[in-house]
Design an enzyme around this catalytic site. Structure first.
Site, PDB file in Angstrom:
ATOM      1  CB  VAL A   1      -2.168   3.167   2.910  1.00  0.00           C
ATOM      2  CG1 VAL A   1      -2.267   1.594   2.732  1.00  0.00           C
ATOM      3  CG2 VAL A   1      -2.026   3.507   4.205  1.00  0.00           C
ATOM      4  CG  HIS A   2       2.080  -0.438  -0.921  1.00  0.00           C
ATOM      5  ND1 HIS A   2       3.315  -0.386   0.663  1.00  0.00           N
ATOM      6  CD2 HIS A   2       3.284  -1.511  -0.747  1.00  0.00           C
ATOM      7  CE1 HIS A   2       4.150  -1.037   0.481  1.00  0.00           C
ATOM      8  NE2 HIS A   2       3.372  -2.398  -0.339  1.00  0.00           N
ATOM      9  NE  ARG A   3       2.839  -5.237   2.555  1.00  0.00           N
ATOM     10  CZ  ARG A   3       3.405  -6.256   2.066  1.00  0.00           C
ATOM     11  NH1 ARG A   3       3.230  -6.335   0.814  1.00  0.00           N
ATOM     12  NH2 ARG A   3       4.449  -5.671   2.424  1.00  0.00           N
TER      13      ARG A   3
ATOM     14  CG  ASP B   1      -0.267  -0.822   3.780  1.00  0.00           C
ATOM     15  OD1 ASP B   1       1.141  -0.933   3.367  1.00  0.00           O
ATOM     16  OD2 ASP B   1      -1.002  -1.087   3.488  1.00  0.00           O
TER      17      ASP B   1
END
Length: 359
Positions: free
Chosen positions: A202-204, A277
């Site tokens: 997850v990084h968005r 994501d």
């Protein structure tokens, strides 16, 4: 032929490796690292593992707001281009480094070539989408990974200089998968068995900047009876700490530092399912034949959804849990991303382009 290649972030290092290897057989390549990703786990380890030549220029821009970061890159890249005077400037993907490189070259009237052109999520709230559109419209050569990308450009009136070459990440995957199986010990280090764990990334900002979304994702992971391996991006870790969620991580979730390419490929290859994501990870999951659950409402890789190997669930806890339990591809994969010779085709097209300009 003199080519300046501009990279700055993890996905670009992966894409650059096979192309650089091909270009350097016949041409002079000047490699510029903007410094967008700068710590060892997000930068240096990729150059080491993928045998990418040391950058000729490391601009050291670092992090910052989108405008400030892009502006700082634009000025620094312009200085390099004025000094080197390349025949073409090569940019990759959809980061601020991509846009800054394309704009700097276009304003100096230098030809721009864009690897991974034509992608569209049709969500202008994503900074990557803005970068893609602007870069494509500033480019002279557009190297598309899929037929959908070619169609997207045509819909925007871009038809000249467009080439369907396949995806350079497949080139990288084919070259490195066997090496990863030989060298990586990530499954043993983390303590998971093939086919019996999930991987999540997850990084968005749409997720990391929203405490409710992050809590929902972690809550869904807690409901599975599988171990979950979670390589945490530095920015994501900072958000989790700020929300007080890092200390409340579910017991079945194993948090690890960002992984190098070889470890990540082996970890994903043997997962039961992947939740992400990331655009790149969606694509890598497809190439590895692993079902993907995308924690977004849209994707630039629509082919993976149409093929039945990727499902969009957003950040809703119930939807994520349902996909973990029930999502299963119903068909065999297609050769969506070419046959692994994109780098060779890019090299040949660049050579033809230079010959036409000089002839």
């Amino acid at each position: 032929m003199k080519i300046v290649s501009i990279v700055g972030a993890r996905p670009q290092f992966i894409k650059c490796a096979p192309v650089s290897r091909e270009l350097r057989k016949e041409h002079e390549e000047i490699l510029v690292h903007t410094g967008q990703h700068y710590d060892h786990g997000m930068s240096e380890v990729f150059f080491e593992e993928l045998a990418i030549p040391k950058p000729d220029y490391n601009l050291g821009i670092g992090s910052g707001t989108h405008g400030r970061q892009t502006g700082a890159m634009l000025g620094a890249i312009e200085d390099v281009l004025e000094k080197e005077k390349p025949d073409v400037v090569l940019v990759y993907g959809d980061t601020n480094s991509t846009l800054a490189g394309a704009l700097a070259a276009a304003k100096l009237h230098m030809p721009v070539a864009h690897v991974e052109a034509g992608l569209r999520s049709f969500d202008r709230r994503m900074p990557e989408e803005v970068n893609r559109v602007l870069t494509d419209h500033a480019s002279d050569l557009l190297f598309c990974p899929t037929e959908t990308a070619v169609a997207n450009l045509a819909a925007e009136g871009v038809t000249e200089g467009v080439f369907l070459v396949g995806d350079v990440m497949l080139d990288a995957m084919n070259y490195n998968r066997g090496i990863a199986e030989e060298r990586s010990r990530i499954l043993e280090d983390v303590g998971v068995r093939p086919g019996e764990y999930l991987v999540v990334t997850v990084h968005r900002p749409s997720n990391t900047d929203d405490r409710e979304n992050m809590a929902a994702i972690l809550g869904a992971l807690e409901e599975t009876d599988r171990p979950v391996v979670f390589p945490v991006h530095p920015r994501t870790r900072k958000c989790l700490v700020g929300y007080g969620l890092l200390t409340k991580m579910p017991e079945n979730v194993r948090v690890v530092d960002p992984l190098g390419y070889l470890d990540m490929i082996r970890l994903m290859a043997h997962a039961e399912k992947i939740l992400t994501d990331s655009g790149g990870v969606q694509k890598e999951a497809y190439m590895l034949g692993v079902p993907c659950i995308t924690l977004r409402e849209n994707t630039e890789w629509v082919e993976t959804v149409e093929a039945g190997w990727n499902v969009l669930v957003g950040a809703g806890r119930e939807k994520i849990v349902d996909a973990i339990r029930h999502f299963s591809p119903g068909s065999r994969q297609k050769e969506t991303f070419g046959n692994g010779n994109a780098s060779v085709l890019i090299g040949k097209i660049l050579a033809r382009f230079q010959y036409a300009r000089s002839g």
